[in-house]
Design an enzyme around this catalytic site. Structure first.
Site, PDB file in Angstrom:
ATOM      1  N   HIS A  93       0.922  -1.201  -0.097  1.00  0.00           N
ATOM      2  CA  HIS A  93      -0.021   0.079   0.031  1.00  0.00           C
ATOM      3  C   HIS A  93       0.712   1.163   0.019  1.00  0.00           C
ATOM      4  O   HIS A  93       0.691   2.215   0.904  1.00  0.00           O
ATOM      5  CB  HIS A  93      -0.855   0.047   1.054  1.00  0.00           C
ATOM      6  CG  HIS A  93      -0.692   0.010   2.738  1.00  0.00           C
ATOM      7  ND1 HIS A  93       0.253   0.355   3.141  1.00  0.00           N
ATOM      8  CD2 HIS A  93      -1.302  -0.900   3.581  1.00  0.00           C
ATOM      9  CE1 HIS A  93       0.159   0.230   4.573  1.00  0.00           C
ATOM     10  NE2 HIS A  93      -0.557  -0.694   4.757  1.00  0.00           N
ATOM     11  N   GLU A 127      -6.121  -5.680  10.381  1.00  0.00           N
ATOM     12  CA  GLU A 127      -5.752  -5.264   9.153  1.00  0.00           C
ATOM     13  C   GLU A 127      -5.569  -6.537   8.436  1.00  0.00           C
ATOM     14  O   GLU A 127      -5.302  -7.665   8.732  1.00  0.00           O
ATOM     15  CB  GLU A 127      -4.384  -4.451   9.118  1.00  0.00           C
ATOM     16  CG  GLU A 127      -4.080  -3.807   7.666  1.00  0.00           C
ATOM     17  CD  GLU A 127      -3.088  -2.746   7.663  1.00  0.00           C
ATOM     18  OE1 GLU A 127      -2.532  -2.208   8.817  1.00  0.00           O
ATOM     19  OE2 GLU A 127      -3.044  -2.058   6.753  1.00  0.00           O
ATOM     20  N   HIS A 150      -0.786  -0.200  15.334  1.00  0.00           N
ATOM     21  CA  HIS A 150      -1.248   0.975  14.948  1.00  0.00           C
ATOM     22  C   HIS A 150      -2.687   1.334  14.532  1.00  0.00           C
ATOM     23  O   HIS A 150      -2.977   2.297  13.562  1.00  0.00           O
ATOM     24  CB  HIS A 150      -0.068   1.272  13.348  1.00  0.00           C
ATOM     25  CG  HIS A 150      -0.385   0.232  12.305  1.00  0.00           C
ATOM     26  ND1 HIS A 150      -0.955   0.710  11.166  1.00  0.00           N
ATOM     27  CD2 HIS A 150      -0.768  -0.909  12.438  1.00  0.00           C
ATOM     28  CE1 HIS A 150      -1.120  -0.091  10.441  1.00  0.00           C
ATOM     29  NE2 HIS A 150      -0.945  -1.262  11.195  1.00  0.00           N
ATOM     30  N   HIS A 152      -4.842  -8.511  15.375  1.00  0.00           N
ATOM     31  CA  HIS A 152      -4.894  -7.118  14.574  1.00  0.00           C
ATOM     32  C   HIS A 152      -5.891  -7.517  13.405  1.00  0.00           C
ATOM     33  O   HIS A 152      -5.722  -8.640  13.014  1.00  0.00           O
ATOM     34  CB  HIS A 152      -3.504  -6.742  13.992  1.00  0.00           C
ATOM     35  CG  HIS A 152      -3.582  -5.529  13.268  1.00  0.00           C
ATOM     36  ND1 HIS A 152      -4.361  -4.433  13.272  1.00  0.00           N
ATOM     37  CD2 HIS A 152      -2.504  -5.247  12.316  1.00  0.00           C
ATOM     38  CE1 HIS A 152      -3.876  -3.599  12.517  1.00  0.00           C
ATOM     39  NE2 HIS A 152      -2.790  -4.063  11.806  1.00  0.00           N
ATOM     40  N   ASP A 196       2.121  -6.114  14.539  1.00  0.00           N
ATOM     41  CA  ASP A 196       2.849  -5.160  13.581  1.00  0.00           C
ATOM     42  C   ASP A 196       4.260  -4.888  14.196  1.00  0.00           C
ATOM     43  O   ASP A 196       5.022  -4.583  13.574  1.00  0.00           O
ATOM     44  CB  ASP A 196       2.057  -4.051  12.917  1.00  0.00           C
ATOM     45  CG  ASP A 196       1.326  -4.360  11.911  1.00  0.00           C
ATOM     46  OD1 ASP A 196       1.675  -5.594  10.996  1.00  0.00           O
ATOM     47  OD2 ASP A 196      -0.061  -3.934  11.576  1.00  0.00           O
ATOM     48  N   HIS A 227       5.555  -9.347  10.935  1.00  0.00           N
ATOM     49  CA  HIS A 227       6.167  -9.422   9.688  1.00  0.00           C
ATOM     50  C   HIS A 227       7.629  -9.794   9.968  1.00  0.00           C
ATOM     51  O   HIS A 227       8.061  -9.123  10.955  1.00  0.00           O
ATOM     52  CB  HIS A 227       6.191  -7.931   9.044  1.00  0.00           C
ATOM     53  CG  HIS A 227       4.484  -7.731   8.639  1.00  0.00           C
ATOM     54  ND1 HIS A 227       4.060  -8.253   7.554  1.00  0.00           N
ATOM     55  CD2 HIS A 227       3.840  -6.834   9.211  1.00  0.00           C
ATOM     56  CE1 HIS A 227       2.847  -7.493   7.462  1.00  0.00           C
ATOM     57  NE2 HIS A 227       2.829  -6.678   8.625  1.00  0.00           N
ATOM     58  N   TYR A 267      10.660   0.335   8.413  1.00  0.00           N
ATOM     59  CA  TYR A 267       9.057  -0.209   8.975  1.00  0.00           C
ATOM     60  C   TYR A 267       8.679   1.052   9.961  1.00  0.00           C
ATOM     61  O   TYR A 267       7.581   1.285  10.029  1.00  0.00           O
ATOM     62  CB  TYR A 267       9.346  -1.458   9.363  1.00  0.00           C
ATOM     63  CG  TYR A 267       7.820  -2.160   9.607  1.00  0.00           C
ATOM     64  CD1 TYR A 267       7.362  -2.970   8.810  1.00  0.00           C
ATOM     65  CD2 TYR A 267       7.281  -2.071  10.989  1.00  0.00           C
ATOM     66  CE1 TYR A 267       6.306  -3.382   9.260  1.00  0.00           C
ATOM     67  CE2 TYR A 267       6.064  -2.625  11.505  1.00  0.00           C
ATOM     68  CZ  TYR A 267       5.467  -3.231  10.170  1.00  0.00           C
ATOM     69  OH  TYR A 267       4.248  -4.140  10.670  1.00  0.00           O
ATOM     70  N   ASP A 296      -3.923  -7.992   6.135  1.00  0.00           N
ATOM     71  CA  ASP A 296      -2.695  -8.635   5.713  1.00  0.00           C
ATOM     72  C   ASP A 296      -2.596  -9.741   6.794  1.00  0.00           C
ATOM     73  O   ASP A 296      -1.820 -10.911   7.027  1.00  0.00           O
ATOM     74  CB  ASP A 296      -1.271  -8.038   5.867  1.00  0.00           C
ATOM     75  CG  ASP A 296      -1.153  -6.923   6.768  1.00  0.00           C
ATOM     76  OD1 ASP A 296      -2.144  -6.460   7.320  1.00  0.00           O
ATOM     77  OD2 ASP A 296       0.001  -6.571   7.196  1.00  0.00           O
TER      78      ASP A 296
HETATM   79 FE1  FEO Z   1      -1.275  -3.440  10.150  1.00  0.00          FE
HETATM   80 FE2  FEO Z   1       0.666  -5.955   9.045  1.00  0.00          FE
HETATM   81  O1  FEO Z   1      -0.942  -5.065   9.234  1.00  0.00           O
END
Ligand code: FEO
Length: 394
Positions: free
Chosen positions: A24, A80, A145, A78, A164, A224, A191, A82
């Site tokens: 993104h 989001e 976040h 989380h 994250d 990640h 990051y 991903d």
């Molecule tokens: Fe906030 Fe890796 O997604």
């Protein structure tokens, strides 16, 4: 990549996204990974899922450890996509009545992402749950976040599942800090600069909270990149340093150019800054990625932006960068603007206003040169750069 047992009964069952190069709007030159973790105890637990397209790979990874249908519950740190994109597929496979533990905001946000009414179990900050031999505590990390973000801490083994936070966009078979070594830090820094800088004050509070709680963190498992098993304090300390935003003696000169006049200015301004001993780099915005420039800005004291005037405005790529940087509300910066123009020359003023709006202290009204810089104009740019360097040196 096959699952890896990262601690006794704890498996990394996530996936590597080797080919992603744009997350993104964030350039991911090393790809990324979507880490998910399987805890095999008296109860079997899955912490987070993966992007939707990788859900079958996640199920295959789990299958090589246990039958996924034996999973007793899922923890969603989380929302989001991903990390939650694969949730529907996983729930369909393991049983849609299985509990999904999440924060209260996670409940709200997951409900807005999925039409299925899963068996959500919203938890309080500090609430604990046992899987048999292991005891987990949930820590709300709102706005780190997303509003729903939370950590899950395995008190028995000192393993922090940090969502994250402490992550990096990095795909690789080398999944531990002691294997990758210091080479991982630029990825962690990028990051932080592009995902977490806006929330720096919350990170400092969280670091204090972790100290007050006396959490014995022996391993950090982000969603990640690599796992911090040798030196988890290294990334925590780096987060505290980055969050404090005490810039270094460094300037970023970011510019775009139409007929190379503003480029000539940028390089002369950088020459002047460099003469004062300040680290500086002229960055042509169209030859770089905004997330790379943001990373350079993370520890730079001076933000110097150059643009030609086009149609009474700034160059579109400069507008893109300013909009992006403004979103992170960087603190403790100084800045100014420069640019060439033909007849109206509004760009410098517009940039200055944008910098002011993001809280940058303006140290000079800026420098404009008409059409093509001659020898005198170049000397003026070098002098302008020297003044910037002196301001950085304080
Ligand atoms: Fe906030 Fe890796 O997604």
């Amino acid at each position: 990549m096959k699952p890896v047992e990262i601690a006794k009964g704890v498996y990394h069952v996530g996936v590597q996204d080797w080919n992603i190069r744009d997350f993104h709007g964030y350039s991911t030159e090393r790809g990324s990974s979507y880490n998910a973790y399987l805890i095999v105890d008296d109860k079997i637990v899955l912490i987070d899922t993966v992007k939707k397209d990788f859900a079958d790979q996640l199920l295959a990874n789990i299958s090589s450890v246990v039958d996924p249908k034996k999973i007793d519950f899922v923890i969603s740190n989380h929302t989001e996509m991903d990390h939650s994109g694969g949730l529907a597929r996983v729930m369909h496979y393991i049983g849609e009545d299985k509990p999904v533990f999440c924060s209260k905001m996670g409940h709200k946000n997951l409900s807005s992402h999925f039409t299925q009414k899963f068996n959500y179990r919203p938890v309080e900050n500090g609430e604990e749950i046992s899987t048999g031999k292991r005891q987990f505590v949930f820590l709300e990390t709102r706005m780190l976040h997303w509003p729903d973000s939370m950590f899950t801490f395995d008190k028995s083994e000192g393993i922090l599942f940090s969502s994250d936070a402490f992550g990096q966009h990095y795909a690789g078979y080398e999944i531990f800090d002691d294997v990758v070594g210091h080479a991982i830090m630029p990825h962690a820094k990028k990051y932080f600069a592009n995902i977490l800088l806006l929330y720096a004050p919350r990170i400092l509070k969280l670091a204090d909270q972790i100290t007050e709680m006396g959490l014995d963190i022996r391993m950090i498992c982000p969603d990640h990149g690599i796992i911090w098993r040798k030196e988890p304090s290294k990334i925590i300390d780096a987060y505290v340093t980055w969050s404090r935003q005490i810039p270094e003696k460094k300037a970023v000169v970011a510019y775009d150019t139409m007929w190379k006049s503003t480029r000539t200015m940028a390089e002369a301004v950088s020459d002047g800054i460099a003469e004062t001993g300040v680290a500086v780099k002229p960055i042509h915005i169209r030859s770089s990625d905004r997330s790379e420039i943001m990373t350079e800005l993370l520890d730079a004291k001076a933000v110097i932006i150059g643009s030609p005037t086009i149609n009474n405005n700034i160059f579109p790529t400069v507008a893109d960068l300013l909009t992006y940087v403004k979103g992170f509300k960087p603190k403790n910066r100084i800045g100014t603007a420069f640019g060439s123009y033909g007849w109206s020359g509004e760009a410098v003023k517009i940039i200055r206003q944008e910098l002011e709006a993001m809280g940058v202290e303006i140290i000079d009204q800026g420098l404009r040169i008409q059409y093509v810089p001659d020898v005198d104009a170049v000397a003026q740019c070098v002098d302008f750069g020297r003044k910037i360097g002196e301001a950085v040196n304080g």
